[in-house]
Design an enzyme around this catalytic site. Structure first.
Site, mmCIF file in Angstrom:
data_model
loop_
_atom_site.group_PDB
_atom_site.id
_atom_site.type_symbol
_atom_site.label_atom_id
_atom_site.label_comp_id
_atom_site.label_asym_id
_atom_site.label_seq_id
_atom_site.Cartn_x
_atom_site.Cartn_y
_atom_site.Cartn_z
ATOM 1 N N ASN A 12 -0.230 2.393 -4.106
ATOM 2 C CA ASN A 12 0.913 1.906 -3.333
ATOM 3 C C ASN A 12 1.358 0.580 -3.939
ATOM 4 O O ASN A 12 0.692 -0.436 -3.766
ATOM 5 C CB ASN A 12 0.487 1.714 -1.867
ATOM 6 C CG ASN A 12 1.578 1.047 -1.048
ATOM 7 O OD1 ASN A 12 2.747 1.018 -1.444
ATOM 8 N ND2 ASN A 12 1.212 0.508 0.104
ATOM 9 N N LYS A 14 3.872 -1.174 -3.155
ATOM 10 C CA LYS A 14 4.600 -2.029 -2.206
ATOM 11 C C LYS A 14 5.907 -2.511 -2.863
ATOM 12 O O LYS A 14 6.483 -1.764 -3.650
ATOM 13 C CB LYS A 14 3.726 -3.198 -1.745
ATOM 14 C CG LYS A 14 2.313 -2.743 -1.341
ATOM 15 C CD LYS A 14 1.555 -3.796 -0.633
ATOM 16 C CE LYS A 14 0.109 -3.368 -0.481
ATOM 17 N NZ LYS A 14 -0.555 -4.066 0.582
ATOM 18 N N HIS A 102 2.281 3.081 7.298
ATOM 19 C CA HIS A 102 1.473 2.016 6.691
ATOM 20 C C HIS A 102 1.421 0.840 7.670
ATOM 21 O O HIS A 102 2.403 0.551 8.362
ATOM 22 C CB HIS A 102 2.092 1.593 5.353
ATOM 23 C CG HIS A 102 1.205 0.686 4.557
ATOM 24 N ND1 HIS A 102 1.090 -0.655 4.828
ATOM 25 C CD2 HIS A 102 0.374 0.934 3.503
ATOM 26 C CE1 HIS A 102 0.224 -1.197 3.965
ATOM 27 N NE2 HIS A 102 -0.223 -0.248 3.159
ATOM 28 N N GLU A 104 1.737 -2.205 7.250
ATOM 29 C CA GLU A 104 2.807 -3.190 7.065
ATOM 30 C C GLU A 104 4.086 -2.715 7.752
ATOM 31 O O GLU A 104 4.861 -3.521 8.272
ATOM 32 C CB GLU A 104 3.013 -3.468 5.566
ATOM 33 C CG GLU A 104 1.865 -4.304 5.009
ATOM 34 C CD GLU A 104 1.619 -4.149 3.524
ATOM 35 O OE1 GLU A 104 2.486 -3.645 2.793
ATOM 36 O OE2 GLU A 104 0.520 -4.554 3.087
ATOM 37 N N GLU A 174 -7.123 2.656 6.883
ATOM 38 C CA GLU A 174 -6.949 1.348 6.263
ATOM 39 C C GLU A 174 -7.130 0.250 7.316
ATOM 40 O O GLU A 174 -6.179 -0.064 8.055
ATOM 41 C CB GLU A 174 -5.542 1.227 5.670
ATOM 42 C CG GLU A 174 -5.250 2.215 4.575
ATOM 43 C CD GLU A 174 -4.210 1.670 3.609
ATOM 44 O OE1 GLU A 174 -4.545 1.552 2.429
ATOM 45 O OE2 GLU A 174 -3.095 1.329 4.037
ATOM 46 N N GLY A 180 -5.165 -6.244 1.155
ATOM 47 C CA GLY A 180 -4.650 -7.388 0.401
ATOM 48 C C GLY A 180 -5.425 -8.675 0.620
ATOM 49 O O GLY A 180 -4.972 -9.747 0.232
ATOM 50 N N SER A 220 -8.313 -3.257 -0.274
ATOM 51 C CA SER A 220 -8.895 -4.057 -1.362
ATOM 52 C C SER A 220 -9.839 -3.267 -2.263
ATOM 53 O O SER A 220 -10.833 -3.806 -2.748
ATOM 54 C CB SER A 220 -9.605 -5.293 -0.791
ATOM 55 O OG SER A 220 -8.688 -6.116 -0.116
HETATM 56 C C1 PEP Z 1 -2.392 -0.806 0.750
HETATM 57 O O1 PEP Z 1 -1.351 -1.354 0.443
HETATM 58 O O2 PEP Z 1 -2.368 0.268 1.357
HETATM 59 C C2 PEP Z 1 -3.664 -1.427 0.360
HETATM 60 C C3 PEP Z 1 -4.791 -0.846 0.675
HETATM 61 O O3 PEP Z 1 -3.573 -2.620 -0.325
HETATM 62 P P1 PEP Z 1 -4.776 -3.397 -1.071
HETATM 63 O O4 PEP Z 1 -5.507 -2.402 -1.929
HETATM 64 O O5 PEP Z 1 -4.100 -4.465 -1.875
HETATM 65 O O6 PEP Z 1 -5.681 -3.949 -0.009
#
Ligand code: PEP
Length: 261
Positions: A12, A14, A102, A104, A174, A180, A220
């Site tokens: 992803n 973003k 997601h 976000e 998640e 992040g 992460s």
């Molecule tokens: C994500 O954007 O779904 C995500 C898991 O980001 P990151 O790997 O940067 O934590």
């Protein structure tokens, strides 16, 4: 890898990588990945909307086995929804996977469980695969509400789905506090929540649907952490944000089977 379920590693991006950068990133990724990698793992990338046409052209022209994904869509096909993107139009661009709900989107743009559920229906209506994201905040985890939160999200998103439809979906667990931030849920913690999600699917939909649906972990993930995560019996892949922007790192994540733990 868990039984019949093919692992799936998704990147992803973003709001990163314009379409020039996207082309370079995918060319490098395609160079680093081998036939064996694609035979063993489904690899999806989720660039910004503005990159999709360039990505489609590149994937078609070079016959790449990387699968094209989107980060979001609206649930309606067309109409007065300024700034939104139609699932019908995504399907026309060769998009195969769409991230839905997601954290976000939920936290920053106010997407509700009901809104997310409509998107799941719309994505499948157009022959694409939803990657349905669920997960708890740090406050919810500390209050012992993790399972309540993710089960509520799962129940809402799957309410209008049949067993066959659920079997072909992807779910991504998640934890919001791990996205992040550089913080990981431990593989054991992620396994526990993902096993509970699978049980929820079994009681809500059917046992065969629960056994078939692929469930990713996200938060992460790095090349150094993937192998241990993938040893967990219920974890079928990962949704990767930051680390997917570096094709070398992302390729190493896809190639987790080659790493010693
Ligand atoms: C994500 O954007 O779904 C995500 C898991 O980001 P990151 O790997 O940067 O934590």
């Amino acid at each position: 890898m868990q039984g019949e379920r093919t692992p799936i590693v998704s990147g992803n991006w973003k709001m990163n990588n314009n379409h020039f950068e996207a082309i370079q990133c995918v060319q490098k990724l395609a160079y680093l990945l081998q036939k064996d990698d694609f035979d063993a793992v489904d690899v999806t990338i989720h660039p910004p909307f503005t990159d999709l046409r360039s990505m489609q052209t590149l994937i078609d022209a070079d016959q790449l086995r990387i699968k094209l994904g989107a980060q979001n869509c609206h649930h309606e096909e067309k109409g007065a929804f300024t700034g939104e993107v139609s699932p019908l139009f995504l399907a026309k661009l060769g998009v195969q996977y769409v991230i839905v709900g997601h954290s976000e989107r939920r936290e920053l743009f106010g997407e509700t469980d009901d809104f997310v559920a409509r998107k799941v229906v719309a994505v499948q209506k157009h022959g694409m695969t939803p990657i349905l994201c669920v997960g708890e905040t740090l406050a919810e985890r500390e209050a012992g509400l993790t399972l309540d939160k993710v089960k509520t999200q799962i129940r809402a998103a799957l309410a209008k789905r049949t067993a066959e439809q659920v079997k072909s979906m992807v779910i991504a667990y998640e934890p919001i506090w791990a996205i992040g931030t550089g913080k990981n849920a431990s593989p054991q913690d992620a396994q526990e929540v993902i096993a509970a999600i699978r049980e929820e699917v079994a009681s809500l939909i059917s046992r065969p649907a629960a056994q078939a649906v692929r469930i990713q972990y996200g938060g992460s993930v790095k090349a150094g952490t993937i192998a241990e995560i993938m040893r967990m019996p219920d974890i079928d892949g990962v949704l990767v944000g930051g680390a997917s922007l570096d094709p070398t790192e992302f390729a190493r994540i896809v190639q987790y089977r080659r790493h010693a733990v």
